[in-house]
Scaffold this active site. Sequence first.
Site, PDB file in Angstrom:
ATOM      1  N   ASP A  98      -1.606   2.077   8.514  1.00  0.00           N
ATOM      2  CA  ASP A  98      -0.838   3.298   8.269  1.00  0.00           C
ATOM      3  C   ASP A  98      -1.439   4.099   7.109  1.00  0.00           C
ATOM      4  O   ASP A  98      -2.096   3.550   6.235  1.00  0.00           O
ATOM      5  CB  ASP A  98       0.615   2.959   7.927  1.00  0.00           C
TER       6      ASP A  98
HETATM    7  N1  URA Z   1       2.164  -3.073   9.939  1.00  0.00           N
HETATM    8  C1  URA Z   1       2.629  -1.884   9.486  1.00  0.00           C
HETATM    9  O1  URA Z   1       3.816  -1.624   9.557  1.00  0.00           O
HETATM   10  N2  URA Z   1       1.761  -1.009   8.964  1.00  0.00           N
HETATM   11  C2  URA Z   1       0.438  -1.247   8.859  1.00  0.00           C
HETATM   12  O2  URA Z   1      -0.308  -0.407   8.366  1.00  0.00           O
HETATM   13  C3  URA Z   1      -0.040  -2.477   9.333  1.00  0.00           C
HETATM   14  C4  URA Z   1       0.848  -3.376   9.865  1.00  0.00           C
END
Ligand code: URA
Length: 226
Positions: A98
């Site tokens: 993310d």
């Molecule tokens: N899980 C998430 O919620 N975000 C990420 O970036 C990676 C795994």
Amino acid sequence: MIADSGLASRRKAEEMIAQGRVTVNGRTVRELGTKVDPERDHVKVDGRHLKPVPPQVFVMLNKPKGYMSSLSDPAGRQTITDLLPGVGLRVFPVGRLDYDSEGLMLLTNQGELAQALLHPRYHVPKTYLIKVKGVLTDEEIASLERGVELEDGLTSPAVVKKIRKAEENSWLEITIHEGRKHQVKRMLEVVGHPVIKLTRVRFGPLNLRDLPLGEYRYLTDREANA
Ligand code: URA
């Protein structure tokens, strides 16, 4: 170059050279260890042109928050491409992180391997160090480990380790084998402890260790083989 092209083992390639079967730019070479530039020199074995094979590239990046994990962004935000100056060959990210997440990203020019690493069938474990709101009860941890119900179905078994707790927040390590969108955040949301900070610290056999935030390095041979 002969061995790298997959035509023969190193030893067999040396035999071919010694036997006078190899030419470089039209001239037979018999000297072992003759250097060539695969991009510029014309190498033939038994009269057949050897095509240069691009080297395999594996890069580990420690993505900071505030960068897209894609190579470009239609909305013009910063992306990991901005963090990879000097990586000459085109490499692609294996999976996503993310925008506000940090940590280990693997990039490679080996497309098939990248596909395989992402396929749920191969169960490549990913470990995240997370800071969450509040402190989880043992029952909440057990339910994360068993699997929780998300909009897109039950999550497969996870491993959760308590790291430390503070007044209002706590730190955990969670290992999952899937890679659904926002999965870790959604799992913690379900048990009522929203994620405040998320860092991927391991991906399969790879460990982020002390790679500084925002920097990258090439995998060692040992890591690439693993
Ligand atoms: N899980 C998430 O919620 N975000 C990420 O970036 C990676 C795994």
